[in-house]
Design a protein around this motif. Sequence first.
Motif, short mmCIF file in Angstrom:
data_model
loop_
_atom_site.label_atom_id
_atom_site.label_comp_id
_atom_site.label_asym_id
_atom_site.label_seq_id
_atom_site.Cartn_x
_atom_site.Cartn_y
_atom_site.Cartn_z
N ALA A 41 0.84 -1.21 0.00
CA ALA A 41 0.00 0.00 0.00
C ALA A 41 0.87 1.25 0.00
CB ALA A 41 -0.94 0.00 1.20
N GLN A 42 1.94 1.26 0.80
CA GLN A 42 2.82 2.43 0.85
C GLN A 42 3.48 2.68 -0.51
OE1 GLN A 42 5.34 1.52 4.27
NE2 GLN A 42 4.15 2.94 5.50
N ILE A 43 3.88 1.62 -1.19
CA ILE A 43 4.45 1.78 -2.53
C ILE A 43 3.39 2.37 -3.46
CG2 ILE A 43 5.31 0.56 -4.57
CD1 ILE A 43 6.78 -1.35 -2.57
N GLY A 44 2.18 1.84 -3.40
CA GLY A 44 1.09 2.33 -4.24
C GLY A 44 0.75 3.79 -3.98
N GLN A 45 0.90 4.22 -2.73
CA GLN A 45 0.62 5.61 -2.35
C GLN A 45 1.78 6.54 -2.68
OE1 GLN A 45 -0.14 4.98 1.79
NE2 GLN A 45 -2.14 4.07 1.45
N GLY A 46 2.92 5.97 -3.08
CA GLY A 46 4.08 6.79 -3.42
C GLY A 46 4.79 7.41 -2.24
N VAL A 47 4.70 6.77 -1.06
CA VAL A 47 5.30 7.34 0.15
C VAL A 47 6.53 6.58 0.61
CG1 VAL A 47 3.08 8.30 0.89
CG2 VAL A 47 3.80 6.05 1.76
N LEU A 48 6.95 5.60 -0.16
CA LEU A 48 8.08 4.76 0.23
C LEU A 48 9.21 4.94 -0.77
CD1 LEU A 48 8.68 2.67 2.43
CD2 LEU A 48 7.61 0.96 1.01
N TYR A 49 10.42 5.14 -0.24
CA TYR A 49 11.62 5.37 -1.05
C TYR A 49 12.70 4.40 -0.62
CZ TYR A 49 9.18 9.65 -2.19
OH TYR A 49 8.22 10.54 -2.62
N VAL A 50 13.58 4.04 -1.54
CA VAL A 50 14.68 3.14 -1.22
C VAL A 50 16.02 3.78 -1.54
CG1 VAL A 50 13.36 1.01 -1.50
CG2 VAL A 50 14.57 1.96 -3.46
N TYR A 51 17.00 3.39 -0.76
CA TYR A 51 18.39 3.70 -1.06
C TYR A 51 18.88 2.51 -1.86
CZ TYR A 51 23.26 5.07 -0.42
OH TYR A 51 24.56 5.46 -0.63
N ASP A 52 19.16 2.73 -3.13
CA ASP A 52 19.49 1.65 -4.06
C ASP A 52 20.96 1.75 -4.47
OD1 ASP A 52 19.74 -0.06 -6.28
OD2 ASP A 52 17.71 0.33 -6.95
N ASP A 53 21.71 0.71 -4.16
CA ASP A 53 23.11 0.60 -4.57
C ASP A 53 23.26 -0.71 -5.34
OD1 ASP A 53 25.79 1.11 -4.85
OD2 ASP A 53 26.33 0.47 -2.82
N GLY A 54 22.45 -0.83 -6.41
CA GLY A 54 22.39 -2.09 -7.15
C GLY A 54 21.28 -2.98 -6.61
N LYS A 55 20.95 -2.78 -5.36
CA LYS A 55 19.81 -3.42 -4.70
C LYS A 55 19.42 -2.52 -3.54
CE LYS A 55 22.13 -6.27 -1.27
NZ LYS A 55 22.16 -7.57 -0.64
N PRO A 56 18.18 -2.60 -3.08
CA PRO A 56 17.79 -1.76 -1.94
C PRO A 56 18.59 -2.12 -0.68
CG PRO A 56 15.85 -2.52 -3.10
CD PRO A 56 17.03 -3.30 -3.65
N LEU A 57 19.22 -1.10 -0.09
CA LEU A 57 19.98 -1.27 1.15
C LEU A 57 19.32 -0.55 2.32
CD1 LEU A 57 23.66 -0.86 -0.12
CD2 LEU A 57 22.42 -2.98 0.40
N GLY A 58 18.32 0.27 2.02
CA GLY A 58 17.60 0.99 3.05
C GLY A 58 16.31 1.53 2.48
N TYR A 59 15.41 1.93 3.37
CA TYR A 59 14.14 2.51 2.93
C TYR A 59 13.69 3.56 3.92
CZ TYR A 59 11.52 0.08 6.54
OH TYR A 59 11.04 -0.32 7.75
N ILE A 60 12.78 4.41 3.44
CA ILE A 60 12.15 5.42 4.29
C ILE A 60 10.73 5.62 3.80
CG2 ILE A 60 13.00 7.36 2.89
CD1 ILE A 60 13.32 8.91 5.59
N ALA A 61 9.82 5.79 4.74
CA ALA A 61 8.42 6.10 4.42
C ALA A 61 8.09 7.46 5.01
CB ALA A 61 7.49 5.04 4.99
N PHE A 62 7.55 8.36 4.18
CA PHE A 62 7.14 9.67 4.66
C PHE A 62 6.09 10.25 3.74
CE2 PHE A 62 10.91 10.46 1.99
CZ PHE A 62 10.46 11.45 1.13
N TRP A 63 5.32 11.22 4.28
CA TRP A 63 4.28 11.88 3.50
C TRP A 63 3.93 13.22 4.15
CZ3 TRP A 63 3.54 7.23 6.03
CH2 TRP A 63 2.83 7.31 7.23
N PRO A 64 3.43 14.16 3.34
CA PRO A 64 3.00 15.44 3.90
C PRO A 64 1.64 15.30 4.58
CG PRO A 64 2.70 15.45 1.52
CD PRO A 64 3.34 14.13 1.88
N GLU A 65 1.50 15.99 5.70
CA GLU A 65 0.22 15.99 6.42
C GLU A 65 0.12 17.32 7.14
OE1 GLU A 65 -1.07 13.40 10.11
OE2 GLU A 65 -1.10 12.20 8.25
#
Length: 156
Positions: A41-65
């Motif tokens: 759901a978070q991916i679908g909402q566009g609120v999830l980001y990954v740190y990609d170094d050839g593969k995801p090594l980290g993620y963060i979820a955030f949104w404006p409210e």
Amino acid sequence: MIRQAKPDDAAAIREIAEASYARYVPRIGRRPAPMDADVDAQIGQGVLYVYDDGKPLGYIAFWPEGGAMVLDAVGVAPEASGRGIGKALIGFCEAEAAKLGLDRISLYTNAKMTENLSMYPHLGYVETHRMVQDGFDRVFFEKPVQPRSTSTDPTE
């Protein structure tokens, strides 16, 4: 590189969440909320980001409210710990808040995640309050957003 998460990142994000938050289960007595987040759901909402170094090594979820950017969760793969990925992800969130003209970043952490209670103030966050929410003992923090410079003069 930090980029918006895609559906094919979901399994890697779940693995990172499991691995990065597992150490807190004994302290809290239950699974921290990020371990059970609805990643799809978070991916679908566009609120999830990954740190990609050839593969995801980290993620963060955030949104404006309202006038704030809500920073919901940050996770870094254990094998990538200590490389500044978490700090880079948080910095990315702060930059996105500035782009949107928001006035602050707000977040919470669990009171038993004691490392976070010193890390967030080190990054400029100020504790605003504590409360039990959804059965978790949470500590809330805020940080003012630094406005983006609109000047093109490099001497400023």
